[in-house]
Design an enzyme around this catalytic site. Structure first.
Site: not given
Ligand code: GRF
Length: 302
Positions: A100, A177, A196, A237
Site C-alpha cells: 500500500s 522483509l 517502519h 532498523d
C-alpha cells in the site's frame, strides 16, 4: 562574494570550494580559529559548516548552517545563477507484501506530487499484491534475492547492476522483509530509505515486523506510536532517522486498529519524504543527522 569576504577575515587562505554537478550534498569543515568561533558564539552557534546543493547544473547554493542543536538557525543564504533545475529522479521500491505504501508513492508520482518515477519494483514474493499492481501499471518487477525456492532471483551484484542500468537514484523499502546486502548499501550510500511502523528506536530490530510491532507497542503500555522513515544501514532498523509521525495508542486498541492508524500516516509521510528527496531538500547536519528543508520556508528544517 559576501560569504568569502567574511571567511577571509578569519581564514585568509580558505576558499569556498566551487562544486560542480555531483549526486551528493557536499559539506566542508573550516579550520579552527578562536576569533571566528567567538563570532559564531555571538550568533548562538557552536560550530559552522557550509552546505552546497550542487546537483543542479549551473547553480550553486551556499547555506551557512548553524549547528547549535537548540537553535538550528540559518545565518545566511545565497542563491546564484537561478533558476534551479532539479532532475526528475528514478526510484526503485522494494516490497514483500500488499504494497500500500508503494501504491501511494506511485500515485503521488503520477499526480505530480513527487518529482520522480518508480522505474522498478523489487520483491522476494513475486505473487504478492504489490507485484500484481506493478504488472498492471507496467512497472518492471525484479525478483530478489536468489534462493533455492527462487532460482530466478538476482544475486546482490546482479541487482546492483540492474539498478544501475535503470539509472536508479533512490531506493525505497516499503515492507521488504529481507535484510539489504552490504553490496547494495555500499553502491547506494545515503540513498536507501525504509519505513517502519513504530517510533524508532523503540520496537525495532530483527523480529519486529507487521502486527508483532503493534502488539508489542500495545503490550508495553506506550501511549503513542507512529511511523519512522530512516536511512538503511546493514542492520534492521538502526539507520539514521529522517522523519516520524505520532499517533495515539487508545485504551481499547487492537493491534489491527493501531496498524490502520499508523498505516494511514505512513502513506502521507512516505509521499512527503519522497517528494523532499526528489527535490533535493535533504541535508546532513554535522553530527550525521539528516534533515528535511521546508519547501515553503527554506530556512526551516525538520
Ligand atoms: C508497513 O507497515 C511498513 O511500515 C512496514 O511494512 C508495512 C508495509 O505495508 N515496513 P504495505 O505493504 O505498504 O501495505
Amino acid at each position: 562574494m559576501e560569504a568569502q569576504n567574511l571567511l577571509s577575515r578569519f581564514f585568509p587562505n580558505y576558499k569556498i570550494p566551487l562544486i560542480r554537478a555531483s549526486k551528493k550534498p557536499f559539506s566542508s569543515s573550516l579550520p579552527s580559529n578562536p576569533s571566528f568561533h567567538s563570532l559564531l558564539q555571538s550568533h548562538n552557534c557552536v560550530s559552522f559548516k557550509t552546505h552546497h546543493s550542487p546537483c543542479l547544473k549551473g547553480s550553486l547554493k551556499t547555506i551557512f548552517f548553524c549547528l547549535n542543536a537548540s537553535e538550528n538557525a540559518v545565518l545566511e543564504e545565497k542563491d546564484y545563477k537561478k533558476p534551479r533545475v532539479v532532475k526528475r529522479k528514478k526510484l526503485a521500491v522494494f516490497i514483500s507484501g500488499g504494497g500500500s505504501n508503494f501504491k501511494s508513492v506511485h500515485e503521488a508520482c503520477f499526480e505530480g506530487l513527487v518529482h520522480g518515477d518508480i522505474v522498478v519494483l523489487v520483491t522476494n514474493k513475486p505473487d504478492c499484491g504489490g507485484a500484481e499492481y506493478a504488472k498492471n501499471k507496467e512497472i518492471p518487477v525484479v525478483l530478489f534475492p536468489r534462493t533455492k525456492d527462487a532460482p530466478d532471483g538476482l544475486s546482490p551484484s546482479d541487482l546492483v547492476a540492474a539498478l544501475r542500468r535503470l539509472e536508479v537514484d533512490f531506493i525505497l523499502l516499503a515492507g521488504y522483509l529481507k535484510l539489504i546486502p552490504a553490496e547494495l548499501i555500499q553502491a547506494y550510500p545515503r540513498s536507501i530509505l525504509n519505513i517502519h511502523p513504530s517510533l524508532l528506536p523503540a520496537f525495532g530490530g530483527k523480529g519486529y515486523y507487521g502486527m508483532k510491532v503493534h502488539k508489542a507497542v500495545i503490550a508495553s503500555g506506550a501511549r503513542y506510536s507512529g511511523p519512522t522513515i530512516h536511512f538503511v544501514d546493514e542492520h534492521y532498523d538502526t539507520g539514521r532517522i529522517l522523519a516520524q509521525r505520532v499517533v495515539p495508542v487508545l485504551a481499547n486498541d487492537t493491534a489491527e486498529d493501531l496498524a490502520a492508524r499508523v498505516l494511514h500516516e505512513e502513506h502521507q509521510l512516505y509521499v512527503e519524504v519522497t517528494a523532499a528527496l526528489c527535490e533535493e531538500r535533504l541535508i546532513w547536519r554535522e553530527d550525521g543527522v539528516p534533515l528535511i528543508q521546508n519547501k515553503e520556508n527554506p530556512n526551516e528544517y525538520s
